[in-house]
Scaffold this motif. Structure first.
Motif, PDB file in Angstrom:
ATOM      1  N   ILE A 265     -43.431  48.971 -64.637  1.00 16.21           N
ATOM      2  CA  ILE A 265     -43.400  47.582 -64.158  1.00 16.21           C
ATOM      3  C   ILE A 265     -44.441  46.745 -64.899  1.00 16.21           C
ATOM      4  CG2 ILE A 265     -43.652  46.084 -62.136  1.00 16.21           C
ATOM      5  CD1 ILE A 265     -42.763  48.417 -60.392  1.00 16.21           C
ATOM      6  N   MET A 266     -45.593  47.339 -65.194  1.00 15.56           N
ATOM      7  CA  MET A 266     -46.633  46.642 -65.955  1.00 15.56           C
ATOM      8  C   MET A 266     -46.127  46.274 -67.352  1.00 15.56           C
ATOM      9  SD  MET A 266     -49.843  45.532 -66.200  1.00 15.56           S
ATOM     10  CE  MET A 266     -50.955  46.372 -65.065  1.00 15.56           C
ATOM     11  N   ALA A 267     -45.483  47.211 -68.038  1.00 17.48           N
ATOM     12  CA  ALA A 267     -44.959  46.942 -69.377  1.00 17.48           C
ATOM     13  C   ALA A 267     -43.876  45.863 -69.326  1.00 17.48           C
ATOM     14  CB  ALA A 267     -44.402  48.223 -69.992  1.00 17.48           C
ATOM     15  N   ASP A 268     -42.998  45.926 -68.315  1.00 21.16           N
ATOM     16  CA  ASP A 268     -41.951  44.915 -68.170  1.00 21.16           C
ATOM     17  C   ASP A 268     -42.544  43.529 -67.907  1.00 21.16           C
ATOM     18  OD1 ASP A 268     -40.086  46.892 -68.507  1.00 21.16           O
ATOM     19  OD2 ASP A 268     -39.501  47.007 -66.385  1.00 21.16           O
ATOM     20  N   THR A 269     -43.615  43.495 -67.128  1.00 22.42           N
ATOM     21  CA  THR A 269     -44.246  42.204 -66.810  1.00 22.42           C
ATOM     22  C   THR A 269     -44.908  41.610 -68.053  1.00 22.42           C
ATOM     23  OG1 THR A 269     -44.635  42.970 -64.538  1.00 22.42           O
ATOM     24  CG2 THR A 269     -45.846  41.023 -65.259  1.00 22.42           C
ATOM     25  N   LYS A 270     -45.511  42.435 -68.879  1.00 26.40           N
ATOM     26  CA  LYS A 270     -46.083  41.944 -70.139  1.00 26.40           C
ATOM     27  C   LYS A 270     -45.003  41.344 -71.021  1.00 26.40           C
ATOM     28  CE  LYS A 270     -50.054  45.127 -70.331  1.00 26.40           C
ATOM     29  NZ  LYS A 270     -50.673  46.291 -71.032  1.00 26.40           N
ATOM     30  N   THR A 271     -43.842  42.002 -71.086  1.00 24.30           N
ATOM     31  CA  THR A 271     -42.720  41.462 -71.865  1.00 24.30           C
ATOM     32  C   THR A 271     -42.235  40.146 -71.279  1.00 24.30           C
ATOM     33  OG1 THR A 271     -42.017  43.699 -72.474  1.00 24.30           O
ATOM     34  CG2 THR A 271     -40.384  41.947 -72.699  1.00 24.30           C
ATOM     35  N   LEU A 272     -42.200  40.063 -69.949  1.00 25.90           N
ATOM     36  CA  LEU A 272     -41.784  38.821 -69.295  1.00 25.90           C
ATOM     37  C   LEU A 272     -42.711  37.677 -69.672  1.00 25.90           C
ATOM     38  CD1 LEU A 272     -40.555  38.434 -65.649  1.00 25.90           C
ATOM     39  CD2 LEU A 272     -42.328  36.915 -66.496  1.00 25.90           C
ATOM     40  N   GLU A 274     -44.562  37.436 -72.377  1.00 24.14           N
ATOM     41  CA  GLU A 274     -44.306  37.109 -73.784  1.00 24.14           C
ATOM     42  C   GLU A 274     -43.055  36.243 -73.931  1.00 24.14           C
ATOM     43  OE1 GLU A 274     -44.002  40.901 -75.635  1.00 24.14           O
ATOM     44  OE2 GLU A 274     -46.150  41.371 -75.441  1.00 24.14           O
ATOM     45  N   ASN A 275     -42.018  36.546 -73.169  1.00 19.40           N
ATOM     46  CA  ASN A 275     -40.785  35.749 -73.233  1.00 19.40           C
ATOM     47  C   ASN A 275     -40.978  34.351 -72.658  1.00 19.40           C
ATOM     48  OD1 ASN A 275     -39.133  37.633 -74.528  1.00 19.40           O
ATOM     49  ND2 ASN A 275     -38.629  38.664 -72.603  1.00 19.40           N
ATOM     50  N   LEU A 276     -41.819  34.232 -71.627  1.00 20.04           N
ATOM     51  CA  LEU A 276     -42.144  32.889 -71.116  1.00 20.04           C
ATOM     52  C   LEU A 276     -42.795  32.048 -72.202  1.00 20.04           C
ATOM     53  CD1 LEU A 276     -43.573  33.505 -67.513  1.00 20.04           C
ATOM     54  CD2 LEU A 276     -41.511  32.213 -68.095  1.00 20.04           C
ATOM     55  N   GLN A 277     -43.707  32.648 -72.936  1.00 20.44           N
ATOM     56  CA  GLN A 277     -44.393  31.918 -74.012  1.00 20.44           C
ATOM     57  C   GLN A 277     -43.414  31.526 -75.126  1.00 20.44           C
ATOM     58  OE1 GLN A 277     -47.346  34.947 -74.635  1.00 20.44           O
ATOM     59  NE2 GLN A 277     -48.881  33.939 -73.332  1.00 20.44           N
ATOM     60  N   LYS A 278     -42.425  32.368 -75.387  1.00 17.48           N
ATOM     61  CA  LYS A 278     -41.400  32.022 -76.378  1.00 17.48           C
ATOM     62  C   LYS A 278     -40.489  30.910 -75.871  1.00 17.48           C
ATOM     63  CE  LYS A 278     -41.278  36.702 -78.332  1.00 17.48           C
ATOM     64  NZ  LYS A 278     -40.471  37.955 -78.456  1.00 17.48           N
ATOM     65  N   LEU A 279     -40.150  30.966 -74.581  1.00 12.01           N
ATOM     66  CA  LEU A 279     -39.291  29.921 -74.006  1.00 12.01           C
ATOM     67  C   LEU A 279     -39.967  28.557 -74.018  1.00 12.01           C
ATOM     68  CD1 LEU A 279     -37.629  31.669 -70.918  1.00 12.01           C
ATOM     69  CD2 LEU A 279     -36.444  30.696 -72.895  1.00 12.01           C
ATOM     70  N   LEU A 469     -32.202  34.736 -70.420  1.00 13.58           N
ATOM     71  CA  LEU A 469     -32.521  35.008 -71.822  1.00 13.58           C
ATOM     72  C   LEU A 469     -31.231  34.974 -72.640  1.00 13.58           C
ATOM     73  CD1 LEU A 469     -35.123  37.925 -71.613  1.00 13.58           C
ATOM     74  CD2 LEU A 469     -35.567  35.550 -72.264  1.00 13.58           C
ATOM     75  N   VAL A 470     -31.133  33.985 -73.534  1.00 16.95           N
ATOM     76  CA  VAL A 470     -29.923  33.770 -74.327  1.00 16.95           C
ATOM     77  C   VAL A 470     -30.322  33.586 -75.791  1.00 16.95           C
ATOM     78  CG1 VAL A 470     -27.851  32.358 -74.622  1.00 16.95           C
ATOM     79  CG2 VAL A 470     -28.869  32.607 -72.345  1.00 16.95           C
ATOM     80  N   TYR A 471     -29.591  34.255 -76.686  1.00 16.90           N
ATOM     81  CA  TYR A 471     -29.899  34.178 -78.122  1.00 16.90           C
ATOM     82  C   TYR A 471     -28.681  33.708 -78.907  1.00 16.90           C
ATOM     83  CZ  TYR A 471     -34.018  37.000 -77.039  1.00 16.90           C
ATOM     84  OH  TYR A 471     -35.210  37.454 -76.522  1.00 16.90           O
ATOM     85  N   ARG A 472     -28.931  32.873 -79.901  1.00 16.67           N
ATOM     86  CA  ARG A 472     -27.904  32.573 -80.897  1.00 16.67           C
ATOM     87  C   ARG A 472     -27.881  33.702 -81.927  1.00 16.67           C
ATOM     88  NH1 ARG A 472     -29.845  26.406 -81.826  1.00 16.67           N
ATOM     89  NH2 ARG A 472     -28.642  25.384 -80.144  1.00 16.67           N
ATOM     90  N   VAL A 473     -26.702  34.226 -82.209  1.00 28.73           N
ATOM     91  CA  VAL A 473     -26.524  35.257 -83.234  1.00 28.73           C
ATOM     92  C   VAL A 473     -25.783  34.585 -84.397  1.00 28.73           C
ATOM     93  CG1 VAL A 473     -25.519  37.497 -83.803  1.00 28.73           C
ATOM     94  CG2 VAL A 473     -26.425  37.072 -81.498  1.00 28.73           C
ATOM     95  N   TYR A 474     -26.501  34.375 -85.504  1.00 27.75           N
ATOM     96  CA  TYR A 474     -25.942  33.596 -86.607  1.00 27.75           C
ATOM     97  C   TYR A 474     -25.010  34.427 -87.474  1.00 27.75           C
ATOM     98  CZ  TYR A 474     -28.967  29.679 -85.481  1.00 27.75           C
ATOM     99  OH  TYR A 474     -29.569  28.614 -84.841  1.00 27.75           O
ATOM    100  N   ALA A 475     -23.906  33.822 -87.845  1.00 28.52           N
ATOM    101  CA  ALA A 475     -22.905  34.491 -88.671  1.00 28.52           C
ATOM    102  C   ALA A 475     -23.380  34.713 -90.100  1.00 28.52           C
ATOM    103  CB  ALA A 475     -21.600  33.685 -88.666  1.00 28.52           C
ATOM    104  N   ASP A 476     -24.341  33.899 -90.571  1.00 26.67           N
ATOM    105  CA  ASP A 476     -24.803  34.015 -91.962  1.00 26.67           C
ATOM    106  C   ASP A 476     -25.969  34.988 -92.113  1.00 26.67           C
ATOM    107  OD1 ASP A 476     -26.926  32.647 -90.877  1.00 26.67           O
ATOM    108  OD2 ASP A 476     -26.589  30.784 -91.981  1.00 26.67           O
ATOM    109  N   GLY A 477     -26.333  35.696 -91.046  1.00 25.70           N
ATOM    110  CA  GLY A 477     -27.363  36.710 -91.152  1.00 25.70           C
ATOM    111  C   GLY A 477     -28.763  36.248 -90.822  1.00 25.70           C
TER     112      GLY A 477
END
Length: 560
Positions: A265-272, A274-279, A469-477
């Motif tokens: 749970i600690m590792a998952d919370t650290k990832t959460l 990090e994702n907040l900071q990215k958002l 959490l949603v990502y664009r997956v680009y067709a051009d790589g």
């Protein structure tokens, strides 16, 4: 050394032990005695009762909340709640018959729930039972008169005839290490410190330990345990424009040993975090239509919302409902590589405990596995004791929160597939489909907070899934790009027709589902799916309108 046991003596000893445990549960005896007394008289009244039951939930709950490294709340509660059911008329036509009005309204039953004393004082409990039963009977009698005055056409029975269930489960100990969880709440929530743009960071531990009782005039007698512990971690971040994004992690089990380790749970919370900071700096997504991959958890919510609610049997009986699948039994509704069943007897999948597990439903019917879709073809519905055409009996899915009347609800919804693509293969096909449609990118939906659906015929029959959490997956790589502000929307039949492939790996979504019979714990298990065409809209923006603070956050003040 060998020992010979007399079989007849063994049977007597087992029966004695079961009877002794039963005798210790004096609340059950009180409920049975008062139900028999009431039914003996009311079944011979001028407007006779043909069926009645008492449901009681005796719940002990514990709540612990930490925020930004400090303990914010600690509370313990003990409640007993009674919910009676009274039916007058007969199995074919009774007081629960739906009567629609000009506005399309219907009837689900009068709410007669009441608190009971938490000690087993027979006289005090029977006094409450007597008073609440009288109120429920008078309400049922008045409603039955309305039904008779409406001169309704009886084509399908109102209540199914079932074999009464006898089941007794010994009490389970109420066990939660409050000291451990208070420390955990403080440690986990302290991870949200250090970024002044994270405006909320909390950890809540909820423990609910219930003893559920059910007795009926048909002879059913059920006592079972329903224990639930949830750890809920959530955080909110605000960007430069004052817009807020939220992420959360949730873990649930019937006891502490079923939860992930503290380190996990600690590792998952650290990832959460990090994702907040990215958002915080991620771009907002524009409305989109095109191909997408739904991660197994998102896929599980997708099937729960847009499929699961539409195979709940009582909806197919209501003239208010859109009845999406009423005439679809025996026909193909999904790709041939998808099969679906519901199984409340299933306790675990991949060592993850399922929240929709129970032995007996809230109408006293033994739970069982139900095959719903086989190779894309609709086979069955989830049924309570409200019959529909061709499905005249319950299959153990009559459920409700205490205080509401049970209707057909989901349990553990399991989606299986013969399409066993790897994640890389799914991604490759997504990119190929983007190029085929001339789209610069597709979407990958990685996580979700939940969703809702509309099944009424008086509104658009649509759904809304709320990904986090949603990502664009680009067709051009180009590298995948995190975006925010996306809601996944659509209509069910159109969406089902767009499912192209499914993945090999599966995941579990455990949650609390709210509907007309209240909140019930459910699970959905699903693989990832590749969809040819999804539709998104902009998520409603939550904003904080204020000027930039004059002082910096105290979290950034090194002197403090």
């Amino acid at each position: 050394m060998s020992v010979t046991i007399n079989k007849n003596l063994l049977v007597v000893l087992i029966m004695f032990c079961v009877s002794a445990v039963h005798a210790q549960d004096s609340l059950l005896t009180i409920l049975e005695e008062e139900l028999q007394r009431e039914y003996k008289v009311l079944s011979k009244a001028e407007v006779p009762v043909y069926y009645m039951d008492y449901r009681v939930e005796d719940e002990t709950s514990v709540t612990i909340t930490g925020s930004f490294g400090s303990l914010m709340d600690e509370s313990d509660t003990r409640l007993r709640v009674l919910q009676p059911t009274i039916r007058v008329g007969d199995y074919k036509l009774d007081n629960t018959r739906e009567l629609t009005n000009y506005f399309g309204g219907g009837y689900y039953g009068a709410n007669s729930s009441q608190y009971l004393p938490i000690n087993n004082n027979s006289k005090a409990i029977k006094q409450v039972l007597w008073r609440v039963t009288d109120f429920a009977y008078n309400s049922a009698k008045e409603r039955y008169q309305e039904v008779k005055n409406a001169d309704v056409k009886v084509e399908i029975d109102d209540f199914s005839k079932e074999r009464p269930t006898k089941y007794y489960e010994p009490p389970a100990p109420v066990k939660i290490d409050k000291s451990y969880w208070k420390n955990a709440a403080k440690q986990l929530s302290s991870l949200f410190l250090g970024d002044s743009k994270i405006i909320s960071g909390s950890v809540t531990i909820n423990g609910s330990f219930s003893r559920k009782y059910f007795v009926s005039s048909e002879g059913a007698s059920v006592v079972q345990n329903a224990n639930f512990i949830q750890v809920f971690v959530s955080g909110e971040v605000i960007n430069e424009d004052g817009e807020i994004a939220t992420l959360y992690n949730s873990y649930s089990a019937s006891n502490e040993s079923g939860l992930p380790s503290f380190d996990t749970i600690m590792a998952d919370t650290k990832t959460l975090v990090e994702n907040l900071q990215k958002l915080k700096v991620a771009p907002f997504a524009e409305p989109y239509t095109g191909p997408a991959i739904l991660h197994p958890r998102v896929s599980a919510v997708f099937f729960h919302e847009i499929f699961g609610h539409r195979i709940e049997g009582h909806r197919l009986k209501s003239e208010q409902d859109g009845q999406t699948f009423k005439e679809k039994v025996g026909t193909k509704i999904l790709p041939e590589f998808i099969s679906i069943y519901a199984d409340p007897t299933l306790k675990h999948v991949n060592n993850i405990e399922l929240s929709g597990n129970y032995k007996v439903d809230d109408q006293g019917i033994t739970s069982r596995r139900v095959e719903i879709v086989k190779n894309g073809q609709l086979m069955n519905f989830l049924m309570s004791r409200s019959p529909i055409e061709e499905f005249t009996n319950s299959n153990g899915h009559g459920r409700s929160q205490i205080g509401a009347d049970p209707v057909a609800r989901q349990s553990n919804l399991i989606i299986e597939t013969t399409s066993q693509l790897t994640n890389d293969e799914l991604r490759k096909q997504l990119i190929e489909e983007c190029k085929k449609q001339g789209k610069p990118y597709g979407y990958y939906f990685e996580d979700v907070t939940g969703g809702f659906t509309q099944t009424s015929r008086y509104a658009t029959n649509a759904f809304n899934i709320m990904p986090t959490l949603v990502y664009r997956v680009y067709a051009d790589g180009r590298p995948d790009e995190l975006v925010k502000g996306v809601d996944l929307i659509g209509t069910p039949l159109a969406m089902f027709a767009e499912i192209m492939q499914a993945g090999k790996s599966i995941d579990v979504f455990n949650g609390i589902c709210g509907a007309e019979s209240g909140n019930v714990p459910v699970s959905a298990v699903a693989p990832a799916i590749l969809v040819r065409r999804i539709e998104t809209q902009k998520k409603p923006i939550v904003e904080i309108k204020s000027e930039e603070p004059i002082l910096t956050s105290p979290l950034l003040n090194k002197k403090n």
